[in-house]
Scaffold this active site. Sequence first.
Site, PDB file in Angstrom:
ATOM      1  N   LYS A  45      51.842  38.455  39.848  1.00 46.85           N
ATOM      2  CA  LYS A  45      50.394  38.288  39.998  1.00 46.85           C
ATOM      3  C   LYS A  45      49.954  36.883  39.552  1.00 46.85           C
ATOM      4  O   LYS A  45      50.722  36.131  38.978  1.00 46.85           O
ATOM      5  CB  LYS A  45      49.665  39.378  39.197  1.00 46.85           C
ATOM      6  CG  LYS A  45      49.916  40.771  39.772  1.00 46.85           C
ATOM      7  CD  LYS A  45      49.340  40.910  41.179  1.00 46.85           C
ATOM      8  CE  LYS A  45      49.396  42.316  41.727  1.00 46.85           C
ATOM      9  NZ  LYS A  45      50.599  42.653  42.488  1.00 46.85           N
TER      10      LYS A  45
HETATM   11  C1  LIG Z   1      46.718  46.221  45.437  1.00 42.94           C
HETATM   12  C2  LIG Z   1      47.469  46.687  44.221  1.00 42.94           C
HETATM   13  N1  LIG Z   1      46.953  47.687  43.497  1.00 42.94           N
HETATM   14  C3  LIG Z   1      47.565  48.141  42.394  1.00 42.94           C
HETATM   15  C4  LIG Z   1      48.745  47.592  41.961  1.00 42.94           C
HETATM   16  C5  LIG Z   1      49.405  48.146  40.759  1.00 42.94           C
HETATM   17  O1  LIG Z   1      49.538  47.176  39.754  1.00 42.94           O
HETATM   18  P1  LIG Z   1      50.516  47.429  38.545  1.00 42.94           P
HETATM   19  O2  LIG Z   1      51.896  47.097  38.981  1.00 42.94           O
HETATM   20  O3  LIG Z   1      50.017  46.484  37.474  1.00 42.94           O
HETATM   21  O4  LIG Z   1      50.379  48.842  38.153  1.00 42.94           O
HETATM   22  C6  LIG Z   1      49.324  46.541  42.671  1.00 42.94           C
HETATM   23  C7  LIG Z   1      50.589  45.945  42.231  1.00 42.94           C
HETATM   24  O5  LIG Z   1      51.291  45.269  42.879  1.00 42.94           O
HETATM   25  C8  LIG Z   1      48.667  46.074  43.841  1.00 42.94           C
HETATM   26  O6  LIG Z   1      49.183  45.071  44.560  1.00 42.94           O
END
Ligand SMILES: Cc1ncc(COP(=O)(O)O)c(C=O)c1O
Length: 387
Positions: free
Chosen positions: A200
């Site tokens: 990210k």
């Molecule tokens: C659009 C979206 N939502 C939610 C998430 C979930 O994030 P996390 O890995 O921090 O749980 C991601 C992770 O890649 C994502 O790209």
Amino acid sequence: MEIKNYTAPSLIFSNNKIQRKVEYFKHNLELADKAEMLKVLDTVFLTTGTVTKQFETAFAEYIGTHYAVGVMSCTHALELCLRYFNIGPGDEVITTPLSYVATANAIESVGAKPVFVDVAWETANIDVSKIEAVITTKTKAILPVHLYGQMCNMRSIQKIAAAYNLKVIEDAAHCIEGEFEGKKIGSFSDAACVSFYATKNITSGEGGAIVTNNEEMNSWLLQARSHGISSSAADRYTKKYQHYDMEFLGMKCNMSNMQASLLIHQLQRINILHARRKKLFEQYEQLLSVYEQPRFVSGSTHAYHLYSIWVKNRDQILENLYDRGIGAAVHYRPAHVMTYYKNKYNYKKGDFPIAEYIGDTTISLPLYPLLLEEEVEYVCNTLNDIL
Ligand SMILES: Cc1ncc(COP(=O)(O)O)c(C=O)c1O
């Protein structure tokens, strides 16, 4: 301040030739980030404490909300928000199928049903004009995703939510820096959730946060991220020992001082990192303008998280890119084509045709501050050559 750690391009031997290797992603953690983490490692307090609080305060200030609560992932953040609004079995939450499975999974995890609405051609974000048609008496919330870093039309979503008395929780995993009508996430909604996952825009390897202006929600979240107990480990450590109570069933997903320490300096240079990705994104746009891709919405600020184009024979192109040393990825094959969702809700091909088309053709190219201009050129030339 400038971006440090530019690396010399690496080479691989492939197809009997020496070729440049372009990683799909490289983080840009600097000495300041590592030093901040070392400082934490030299204390006795590795878990949630003053460094977490320091980051939360700075993050809320950057976003422009009253509060930010650090957690272990965006998935946890989404689930906590749904739980706060008592969304559970028998309830429906409207969202997009074109997202990482985490979005729909958070809804499933609380026992509610994700109700998908197809995306719009221009943006690949949820098609706001189709939302009202799926609202029922069971609908409790809208969960828009700001795909690739471009914010949804939050003004229209807010209007629909107000008309039907629905909550709005933003999945802003891609959109820390994005703006709509000059406002960042959390302005047009009840809460927004971000991710600090490894790839990210700023990262602690794993991590997430919820931003909100709701004071009561903030207090609840601080307790809910640690099982629902009434005092934190930091309270028990820094003050005289007091027994805690468990007042409700929470989760265990508090952001630690170690995670927060990595984020503090990245947040301080976030505008520089954003400007660098913008420059590379625009270079891609110039060089790859012939291909189909999501369009910019005027009046919004893109977070430039991912650069994606839509190409026929995507899987073969992915393979060819890898053969030539170029990392690429797919964001996303939509949730309703995944076995779990297909089987549970009997989805079939054609249910969400635009999301399916994008899911079959989309390819994300390398985009990160340490990427070099000549690497972008190399990626584009290679892609044109393959195509
Ligand atoms: C659009 C979206 N939502 C939610 C998430 C979930 O994030 P996390 O890995 O921090 O749980 C991601 C992770 O890649 C994502 O790209």
